[in-house]
Write an enzyme that holds these catalytic residues in place. Structure first.
Site, PDB file in Angstrom:
ATOM      1  N   LEU A  62      10.884  -7.742   0.133  1.00 41.98           N
ATOM      2  CA  LEU A  62      10.286  -7.780   1.461  1.00 41.98           C
ATOM      3  C   LEU A  62      10.797  -6.637   2.336  1.00 41.98           C
ATOM      4  O   LEU A  62      11.129  -5.573   1.838  1.00 41.98           O
ATOM      5  CB  LEU A  62      10.542  -9.153   2.084  1.00 41.98           C
ATOM      6  CG  LEU A  62      10.154 -10.344   1.186  1.00 41.98           C
ATOM      7  CD1 LEU A  62      10.491 -11.663   1.854  1.00 41.98           C
ATOM      8  CD2 LEU A  62       8.684 -10.284   0.810  1.00 41.98           C
ATOM      9  N   CYS A  80      10.206   0.430   2.501  1.00 42.60           N
ATOM     10  CA  CYS A  80      11.023  -0.742   2.837  1.00 42.60           C
ATOM     11  C   CYS A  80      12.491  -0.389   2.973  1.00 42.60           C
ATOM     12  O   CYS A  80      13.243  -1.083   3.655  1.00 42.60           O
ATOM     13  CB  CYS A  80      10.829  -1.830   1.792  1.00 42.60           C
ATOM     14  SG  CYS A  80      11.095  -1.263   0.100  1.00 42.60           S
ATOM     15  N   GLY A 106       5.964  -6.780  -0.035  1.00 45.59           N
ATOM     16  CA  GLY A 106       5.240  -6.695   1.226  1.00 45.59           C
ATOM     17  C   GLY A 106       6.112  -7.142   2.377  1.00 45.59           C
ATOM     18  O   GLY A 106       7.342  -7.086   2.305  1.00 45.59           O
ATOM     19  N   TRP A 110       0.799  -1.221   0.000  1.00 45.77           N
ATOM     20  CA  TRP A 110       0.000   0.000   0.000  1.00 45.77           C
ATOM     21  C   TRP A 110       0.838   1.281   0.000  1.00 45.77           C
ATOM     22  O   TRP A 110       0.309   2.369  -0.179  1.00 45.77           O
ATOM     23  CB  TRP A 110      -0.937   0.027   1.210  1.00 45.77           C
ATOM     24  CG  TRP A 110      -0.343  -0.381   2.530  1.00 45.77           C
ATOM     25  CD1 TRP A 110      -0.525  -1.579   3.169  1.00 45.77           C
ATOM     26  CD2 TRP A 110       0.524   0.382   3.379  1.00 45.77           C
ATOM     27  NE1 TRP A 110       0.165  -1.609   4.361  1.00 45.77           N
ATOM     28  CE2 TRP A 110       0.821  -0.409   4.509  1.00 45.77           C
ATOM     29  CE3 TRP A 110       1.066   1.664   3.298  1.00 45.77           C
ATOM     30  CZ2 TRP A 110       1.644   0.029   5.544  1.00 45.77           C
ATOM     31  CZ3 TRP A 110       1.895   2.107   4.315  1.00 45.77           C
ATOM     32  CH2 TRP A 110       2.178   1.297   5.425  1.00 45.77           C
ATOM     33  N   ASN A 111       2.145   1.195   0.195  1.00 44.69           N
ATOM     34  CA  ASN A 111       2.909   2.430   0.395  1.00 44.69           C
ATOM     35  C   ASN A 111       3.235   3.163  -0.907  1.00 44.69           C
ATOM     36  O   ASN A 111       3.245   4.391  -0.934  1.00 44.69           O
ATOM     37  CB  ASN A 111       4.180   2.164   1.204  1.00 44.69           C
ATOM     38  CG  ASN A 111       5.078   1.116   0.587  1.00 44.69           C
ATOM     39  OD1 ASN A 111       4.612   0.167  -0.035  1.00 44.69           O
ATOM     40  ND2 ASN A 111       6.378   1.264   0.766  1.00 44.69           N
ATOM     41  N   LYS A 122      -3.141  -8.055  -7.732  1.00 39.56           N
ATOM     42  CA  LYS A 122      -3.864  -7.956  -6.473  1.00 39.56           C
ATOM     43  C   LYS A 122      -3.246  -6.801  -5.682  1.00 39.56           C
ATOM     44  O   LYS A 122      -2.204  -6.948  -5.064  1.00 39.56           O
ATOM     45  CB  LYS A 122      -3.774  -9.271  -5.688  1.00 39.56           C
ATOM     46  CG  LYS A 122      -4.710  -9.339  -4.465  1.00 39.56           C
ATOM     47  CD  LYS A 122      -4.024  -8.793  -3.236  1.00 39.56           C
ATOM     48  CE  LYS A 122      -4.949  -8.831  -2.025  1.00 39.56           C
ATOM     49  NZ  LYS A 122      -4.625  -7.807  -1.037  1.00 39.56           N
TER      50      LYS A 122
END
Length: 493
Positions: free
Chosen positions: A251, A284, A228, A151-152, A175
């Site tokens: 990640l 991240c 994510g 979402w960032n 997605k």
């Protein structure tokens, strides 16, 4: 309230169940739109559309040059719609309009770059050791790609996957995060306008359980490209291994920003502040661990504190704002909890450390600095994903490397020094996918990006990444008319 629908086989449609879920505007702390709450049936429809498109003459039958032209047209359309898409992202996740505009005006470069590479992927003729055979290799697309984004920075993260994957000839089911889906749907609609056949780019909105899990498990999905958390990435990797799907996993991180005593301290302070307070730390690559040489510890800490005190917090649509809200309520609660845990653990607050009661009710947290942090603490080891800086002292180069590498993560690192031999030694010694020297948060479509250890598998961006969406085929042609001497023995000589 606006509604955004799934995009499946070139058509906008609600979830098959008819269910909807709200999306929060974190600046106003109120729901501003609804997205489909999809499930397995929507995933099945999207994968079927992508699979059909993958084998169709309209897609599989066109040349790589034609695919490249479509990608370049998509880049032009993204550029033309940059402001609209940037505003959708700001409403969805609270990121600054200034940063979103920079991202949206840069994203087309990924499509131009991979559009140019689409017809440059070449096989080869092998100088094989068997003179009676002609052997060559070709590169072919994998099939249906599942792109699962965070979402960032939804569109930037999607571009990293979509541009090389489409250039290679694959089709996609996307997605987006349930916390930021609106911009992805608007973005995906541009591809039909760019000439892509229906079914090549599909979007299914919903939760990880409702959409993500069945998409990862679907037997017709050839690869999962995911951005994510490390926990979700490990679960995806485990599920994908069941039927040997390809994966790219970008990640989490707990990146060290290392400042030596000989650095330009003012430039370093700006870089450190950018590394943790920009995007409210919701990146991240956040430089969430500041490793600071003892000889300049107090002096440099005062510079960082001064910058933190001066951060202008407010409306992310205001070009003067420097730090906006956290993106969604669960994440806001997590960051508040992490700060509270650090205090209970005995960490010393040098600045901030509290939520902000903002007039709009927005999800704001103060820029926060903890000093004299133990690198073994949860504060130093746990990815918080907020504007929370852990300051750790070090003695010398060897000590800095030991502390920096003592982490489960290895996504990025920063080094601030005027000593170039030291810079090269640090770059070689740091266990991370990216090392920045006297800069931070610099990215390009030309440069591979990704992590080691718990920060992921594979890379995104750069010239070679198009092949991560392809597989090589070897073809043998027997030029001799003679039969094999013994048909029951493998031909190895």
């Amino acid at each position: 309230m606006q509604r955004f629908e799934n995009l499946i086989d070139g058509k906008l449609r609600p979830a098959a169940s008819g269910k909807w879920m709200p999306s929060l505007d974190p600046y106003r702390n109120e729901n501003w739109c609804e997205i489909p709450d999809s499930d397995q049936s929507d995933v099945n429809a999207a994968v079927a559309a992508a699979r059909t498109a993958f084998g169709s003459s309209q897609w599989a039958g066109i040349s790589a040059t034609a695919r490249g032209a479509m990608l370049r047209r998509a880049g032009d359309l993204i550029s033309a719609n940059a402001e609209r898409l940037a505003e959708l992202e700001v409403r969805d996740n609270g990121k600054l309009i200034n940063e979103m505009l920079v991202q949206l005006k840069t994203i087309p470069q990924w499509f131009y770059y991979y559009g140019g590479l689409a017809d440059k992927v070449e096989g080869g003729v092998l100088p094989i050791d068997k003179s009676d055979h002609f052997v060559f290799t070709t590169w072919e697309p994998l099939g249906v790609i599942a792109a699962i984004t965070a979402w960032n920075s939804p569109l930037l993260l999607l571009a990293w996957k979509l541009a090389p994957g489409l250039a290679a000839g694959n089709t996609f089911v996307i997605k987006p995060s349930e916390y930021a889906s609106a911009s992805t749907i608007a973005f995906a609609e541009l591809f039909e306008e760019a000439g892509f056949p229906a079914g090549v780019v599909n979007v299914v909105c919903g939760t990880g359980q409702g959409v993500g899990a069945p998409l990862v498990a679907h037997p017709d999905v050839a690869k999962i490209a995911f951005t994510g958390s490390d926990a979700a990435g490990k679960a995806i990797n485990k599920a994908a291994a069941g039927d040997l799907k390809h994966v790219t996993l970008e990640l989490g991180g707990k990146s060290p920003n290392i400042v030596f005593e000989d650095a330009d301290l003012d430039a370093a302070a700006a870089g450190v502040a950018s590394g943790i307070f920009a995007a409210a730390g919701q990146t991240c690559i956040a430089g969430s661990r500041l490793l600071l040489q003892r000889s300049v510890y107090d002096l440099f800490l005062s510079k960082i504190r001064e910058l933190a005190e001066g951060v202008k917090i407010g409306d992310p649509l205001d070009p003067e704002t420097q730090m906006g809200p956290l993106a969604n309520l669960p994440h806001y609660q997590k960051v508040i909890s992490c700060i509270a845990d650090a205090k209970k653990e005995g960490a010393v607050v040098a600045f901030g450390g509290e939520p902000i009661k903002y007039a709009t009710g927005g999800l704001f947290v103060q820029p926060t600095i903890f000093r004299d942090v133990d690198n073994a603490s949860q504060l130093a080891q746990r990815e918080i994903f907020g504007p929370v800086l852990a300051v750790i002292p070090f003695d010398d180069e060897a000590d800095a490397l030991r502390i920096a590498n003592n982490s489960n993560y290895g996504l990025a690192a920063g080094v601030w020094t005027k000593d170039m031999p030291r810079a090269f030694r640090m770059s070689k010694g740091l266990q991370s996918g990216t090392v920045w020297i006297n800069t931070y948060r610099a990215l390009s479509f030309m440069a591979p990006f990704g992590g080691v250890k718990d920060s992921g598998l594979g890379r995104e961006s750069g010239q070679d990444m198009i092949k991560s969406y392809m597989q090589v085929k070897t073809t043998w042609i027997n030029n001799a008319s003679e039969r094999p001497a013994n048909p029951f023995i493998m031909r190895l000589n």
